[in-house]
Design an enzyme around this catalytic site. Structure first.
Site, PDB file in Angstrom:
ATOM      1  N   ILE A 231     -19.453  -7.900   7.923  1.00  0.00           N
ATOM      2  CA  ILE A 231     -18.913  -8.618   6.772  1.00  0.00           C
ATOM      3  C   ILE A 231     -19.859  -8.491   5.587  1.00  0.00           C
ATOM      4  O   ILE A 231     -21.086  -8.578   5.738  1.00  0.00           O
ATOM      5  CB  ILE A 231     -18.692 -10.102   7.127  1.00  0.00           C
ATOM      6  N   SER A 232     -19.299  -8.301   4.394  1.00  0.00           N
ATOM      7  CA  SER A 232     -20.036  -8.232   3.130  1.00  0.00           C
ATOM      8  C   SER A 232     -21.045  -7.074   3.195  1.00  0.00           C
ATOM      9  O   SER A 232     -20.641  -5.932   3.369  1.00  0.00           O
ATOM     10  CB  SER A 232     -20.686  -9.575   2.815  1.00  0.00           C
ATOM     11  N   MET A 233     -22.338  -7.335   3.084  1.00  0.00           N
ATOM     12  CA  MET A 233     -23.297  -6.240   3.237  1.00  0.00           C
ATOM     13  C   MET A 233     -23.162  -5.583   4.606  1.00  0.00           C
ATOM     14  O   MET A 233     -23.511  -4.418   4.796  1.00  0.00           O
ATOM     15  CB  MET A 233     -24.716  -6.757   3.023  1.00  0.00           C
TER      16      MET A 233
END
Length: 409
Positions: A231-233
């Site tokens: 998730i995200s990075m």
């Protein structure tokens, strides 16, 4: 989506929406989030900490009372919400130097989550995953206690999220659908950063391989159906790992990233090569001054750079931005991913617009690009506010990819 609170501070609003998003899986109540937000002074990190901590303390105290009175479900639900509120409380405290209050809030978040985990059936089991000369903290979610091997999703967060938060970001959604789920914090993520001084590393395959090794020792895990979600990075870390760890049966990037260095160089004049040379130089006083001006004028940049220095172990804003240059799937790395890959994209992503498409375009494996729109309430980075929709689409893709629908019938 219109900012219902903090009209002049998109960062405060995004983090409020993030907590609202966790309502879907028991991590918040709407009234608690709104009443907390209304007490916060816009843009004031101290006020943010004070008010979220006050709400978390109140909710945790109610959970304690419920548990003592034998009301296990009420206690479990309260501990879950308190855990999320403590997580939110410490979010903006990773400055220069790091605010000492952040350890208290983080440790309370973990303690509340573990109190909740013990009250689930089956119990959510804290695990310590062997990693180099230490261990990584995580949790194992089982569908039941039968020991039947099942498809298993390994999940990790990104730049600023916790393993505990993944309960609301997909772990329980997986259990509902017959998946075992293994979540963990890797280097740079809150558990290892707070207590082991481990910072992020770009060669994420050296993190995921020990996690897959651990998963394969568990009798509940079908070793042929282990998927990875970041998730995200984590949308660049997980693909980086999958390029080299080929035991994975599927990969999900929420949202997909291709080259973090693009965010470091986009405001620096000249070519990419010239910008990289300035970022890595022994001395670049003009660039250092420019970063300070950006941080003074832009609250998102101020938080991102301060937090980035903390999780990357960087001493200066420029050093943090230079560290991002190492986080890339360019140079043929993305092309080495073999397993079917789902790349998620957010229509109004305010951090990494366009990068999911770049990752998708470089994939040579079976691939899917999945756009989440603003009209659906899912257009923000990682789709807060539309968690049920997001999880439905992701797990439906995993069902089809891993052929688990027939296996569970």
């Amino acid at each position: 989506m219109k900012q219902l609170l903090f009209p002049n501070n998109i960062q405060f609003w995004y983090e409020t929406l993030r907590s609202m998003s966790h309502i879907a899986y028991g991590g918040a109540d709407f009234g608690e989030v709104v009443s907390t937000g209304e007490r916060i002074v816009e843009g004031d990190y101290g006020s943010w900490y004070t008010e979220w901590t006050a709400t978390a303390d109140r909710v945790a105290a109610e959970a304690d009372k419920a548990l003592k009175a034998g009301h296990r479900i009420s206690a479990r639900d309260g501990y879950l919400r308190a855990s999320n509120y403590y997580r939110s409380a410490e979010f903006f405290l990773h400055g220069r130097p790091c605010d000492p209050r952040h350890d208290h809030a983080y440790d309370r978040s973990v303690a509340c989550f573990r109190s909740a985990a013990a009250l689930f059936t089956p119990r959510i089991e804290p695990v310590a995953i062997p990693y180099e000369d230490t261990t990584l903290p995580g949790y194992l979610y089982r569908v039941d206690d039968s020991g039947t091997p099942r498809p298993t999703l390994v999940m990790h967060n990104g730049f600023d999220g916790t393993a505990e938060e993944l309960h609301f970001f997909g772990a329980m959604a997986g259990v509902e659908r017959g998946y075992n789920v293994l979540v963990f914090d890797g280097p740079g993520m809150p558990g290892p950063r707070h207590h082991q001084d481990l910072v992020f590393r770009p060669d994420w395959e050296n993190v995921i391989t020990p996690v897959v090794d651990f998963a394969e020792t568990l009798p509940d895990v079908d070793n042929n159906r282990i998927a990875l979600l970041g998730i995200s990075m984590g949308g660049i870390l997980a693909p980086r790992a999958a390029a080299f760890e080929h035991r994975l049966a599927a990969l999900v990037a929420v949202d997909g990233l291709y080259d973090l260095g693009q965010t470091s160089v986009r405001n620096i004049p000249g070519s990419r090569e010239q910008a990289e040379q300035m970022l890595r130089a022994d001395s670049a006083p003009e660039l250092d001054a420019a970063f300070e001006r950006i941080m003074s004028a832009d609250p998102i940049a101020r938080w991102a750079i301060n937090h980035g220095m903390y999780v990357m172990g960087a001493d200066t804003p420029r050093a943090f931005n230079a560290s991002y240059l190492d986080y890339t799937l360019a140079g043929g790395i993305a092309e080495q991913i073999r397993c079917p890959t789902l790349v998620c994209d957010a229509e109004d992503d305010m951090f990494f617009k366009g990068q999911p498409e770049q990752l998708y375009d470089h994939l040579t494996c079976p691939r899917t690009l999945m756009l989440f729109s603003t009209e659906e309430g899912a257009g923000a980075h990682c789709h807060p506010g539309a968690m049920r929709l997001t999880q439905a689409r992701i797990y439906d893709w995993l069902d089809n990819t891993l052929d688990t629908a027939d296996a569970r019938a």
